[in-house]
Design an enzyme around this catalytic site. Structure first.
Site, PDB file in Angstrom:
ATOM      1  N   HIS A 331       0.706 -10.951  -3.166  1.00 15.88           N
ATOM      2  CA  HIS A 331       1.250  -9.605  -3.266  1.00 15.88           C
ATOM      3  C   HIS A 331       0.397  -8.675  -2.422  1.00 15.88           C
ATOM      4  CE1 HIS A 331       2.316  -5.696  -5.126  1.00 15.88           C
ATOM      5  NE2 HIS A 331       3.479  -6.271  -5.335  1.00 15.88           N
ATOM      6  N   ASP A 390       8.534 -11.680  -8.450  1.00 11.43           N
ATOM      7  CA  ASP A 390       9.670 -12.336  -7.811  1.00 11.43           C
ATOM      8  C   ASP A 390       9.667 -13.841  -8.026  1.00 11.43           C
ATOM      9  OD1 ASP A 390      10.779  -9.987  -6.620  1.00 11.43           O
ATOM     10  OD2 ASP A 390       9.153 -10.021  -5.169  1.00 11.43           O
TER      11      ASP A 390
END
Length: 454
Positions: A331, A390
Site C-alpha cells: 500500500h 483490496d
C-alpha cells in the site's frame, strides 16, 4: 448501437499522431530527481506531500519517531476498530452511522441515527422515468461511467443545482448518498440486459426500513433474498471503504474540483472518474484475476512451496499480467498492516464458512502470509508490505454473487460518504482554488514560419 459511429477506431492518421506525441512528450525521469519533484506527490517511503488539513479521517502507519508500525485508521478522531466493535456489540448495521459521523463530526445518539436513516430512506427515489430515459437508453459497458452520467443528469432535475450554500450542498450530498446504490444496481441491470443479452430484466425498489447493505442485496437478486451474514459482511465492506484520508486520489479530486466553486454533481462525477481507475478503485478485480491464475497453476493449494513458486513467477513478470506486481499486497501508506484488512478478514472467514469455501479462504490466507516474504526476498524495500483491503474485498463480492462489473461501483457507494464530507470541508474552509505548481522544462524556441517547417 446500429448506425452509430465507431469512436474506438484507430486510423493510421491517429496512430501517427500518437507516435509523435509519445516521442515529443517524454520527460527524463532524472529531471524529477534533479528538480526535487516527488512523483505522485509521495516520497520513497510512500509519505504524501502535505497539501491540506482535514478533520475527517487520519491514517497512521508510522510511529512518532518515523518507524513503520501496524496501521490505524481514524474516522473523525475515532479508531475504526472501536467504531466497528461498538455497532457489532449492539447488533446494528454500521454504514449509516459511519456516514453520519463523517458528515457531521459526531457520533449520533439513537434518536439522531434513526432520524438520519429515515432521511436517507426518504431520498431513496429517482425522478420519474429516470431509469427508463437515462439509465436504460444508453447502457454502458462500465457501470462507473453510467453512474457518472446519471449524477451529471441529476443536475438537470435540481431546482438549485449551482447553489453552494452549506444547507443546499448537504441536501444534495445526502440525496446522492441515498440513490447511489440504485444508480449502480440499475446501471448494471441495463448493461446485463442489453449488452449481455440477459434473459431477464428486473428493477426492485429500495425498501425504506432496510439498511444500505440489505437494499443492495435485495435490489441485485431476482428473488430479493439474502442472509444476515451476507448483509453484515457487505455492510462491513461499506464501512471500511467509506473514507481513507484526504490524500487518496478521489477524495483529493473532490477537494480540487470543489475549490473551483463548481456544483456538487460535477464534483462527485469527477470523483467517480478518479475512482474508476484501476490504480485506485479497480485493484480488487486485479486480485481476483490473479487468484484465478494461481488456482490454475498451483495443483495442491496446501503446498506452500507451490504457492511460493507461483508468487515468484508473478513477481518476476513471468506470470499473470507480466507487471511484476502481486496485487492486493502493499500500500502507498501502510507497511506492517492495513487496519481495514485486519477488520475485514474475520468477516471474510465467516462468509467463506457459510458458503462452504473454506479451501479458497485458506489459499487467500496463505498468499497473504507468504507474499510479503517473497517480495522482501526479491526487492529492496523502503517500508514493509502487507495485504491491503483490496486483497479480500473482491473475494467477498464473488462469494456474495456480486458481478465483477459492480466491484468498483460498490466501492463508490461507500466512498461517496467520504467525498461528501470532503466537499463540505472544502467549502467551509477553502477560499482559494487549488493550483499546485509545475516547473516547465521545455527549452524556449523561436517561431518557425509555415514555409520553413519540414
Amino acid at each position: 448501437m446500429t448506425g452509430k459511429r465507431d469512436y474506438s477506431e484507430i486510423t493510421p492518421q491517429i496512430q501517427a499522431l500518437s507516435d509523435l506525441c509519445t516521442r515529443d512528450c517524454v520527460i527524463d525521469r532524472q529531471l524529477y530527481i534533479d528538480n526535487k519533484v516527488n512523483r505522485g506527490l509521495r516520497d520513497l517511503n510512500g509519505k504524501g506531500v502535505l497539501t491540506g488539513l482535514t478533520k475527517i479521517s487520519e491514517i497512521q502507519a508510522r510511529t512518532p519517531d518515523d518507524q513503520p508500525c501496524d496501521g490505524s485508521l481514524f474516522y473523525q478522531g475515532y479508531n475504526i476498530e472501536d467504531l466497528v466493535k461498538g455497532f457489532l456489540q449492539d447488533g446494528r448495521y454500521g454504514f449509516e452511522e459511519i456516514t453520519y459521523l463523517l458528515l457531521f463530526g459526531a457520533l449520533p445518539n439513537a434518536r439522531e441515527l434513526e432520524e438520519f436513516r429515515a432521511l436517507l430512506a426518504s431520498y431513496r427515489s429517482l425522478p420519474n422515468s429516470f431509469v427508463r430515459d437515462i439509465i436504460m437508453k444508453a447502457p454502458s459497458t462500465d457501470i462507473m461511467n453510467s453512474m457518472a452520467r446519471s449524477v451529471l443528469t441529476l443536475y438537470s432535475y435540481d431546482n438549485k443545482p449551482d447553489d453552494t450554500s452549506l444547507p443546499n450542498v448537504l441536501r444534495q450530498c445526502v440525496q446522492l448518498i441515498a440513490v447511489f446504490p440504485q444508480l449502480a444496481l440499475y446501471g448494471y441491470q441495463a448493461y446485463d440486459y442489453y449488452r449481455n443479452d440477459s434473459s431477464h430484466f428486473f428493477i426492485h425498489d429500495p425498501v425504506p426500513e432496510l439498511s444500505t447493505a440489505e437494499n443492495i442485496l435485495q435490489m441485485l437478486r431476482p428473488d430479493a433474498s439474502y442472509t444476515q451474514t451476507e448483509a453484515r459482511v457487505l455492510d462491513m465492506a461499506l464501512v471500511v471503504h467509506a473514507e481513507h484520508g484526504g490524500g487518496n486520489n478521489s477524495s483529493f479530486t473532490t477537494h480540487v474540483v470543489t475549490s473551483s466553486g463548481t456544483d456538487t454533481y460535477s464534483a462527485i462525477a469527477a470523483a467517480l472518474g478518479s475512482l474508476k481507475g484501476p490504480k485506485h478503485g479497480g485493484a480488487n478485480i486485479k486480485v481476483c484475476h490473479m487468484f484465478d491464475e494461481i488456482k490454475r497453476e498451483v495443483k495442491d493449494w496446501s503446498d506452500e512451496d507451490e504457492i511460493r513458486a507461483s508468487l515468484n513467477k508473478i513477481l518476476q513478470g513471468e506470470a499473470f499480467d507480466h507487471s511484476g506486481l502481486i496485487y492486493g499486497v502493499g500500500h502507498a501508506i501502510y507497511s506492517k498492516s492495513d487496519p481495514r484488512a485486519r477488520i475485514f478478514k474475520n468477516f471474510v472467514h465467516m462468509l467463506a464458512t457459510e458458503k462452504g469455501m473454506e479451501q479458497e479462504y485458506q489459499l487467500y490466507a496463505d498468499v497473504e502470509r507468504l507474499a510479503p516474504e517473497v517480495i522482501s526476498g526479491k526487492r529492496k524495500m523502503y517500508k514493509g508490505v502487507s495485504a491491503n483491503v483490496d486483497f479480500y474485498s473482491g473475494f467477498v463480492y464473488q462469494m456474495l454473487g456480486i458481478p465483477e462489473e459492480l466491484f468498483t461501483p460498490i466501492f463508490a457507494v461507500a466512498r461517496i460518504s467520504g467525498w461528501s464530507a470532503h466537499r463540505l470541508e472544502e467549502l467551509i474552509n477553502g477560499n482559494r482554488i487549488i493550483r499546485p505548481a509545475y516547473k516547465a522544462i521545455r527549452p524556449r524556441r523561436d517561431y518557425v514560419p509555415m514555409e520553413e517547417r519540414e
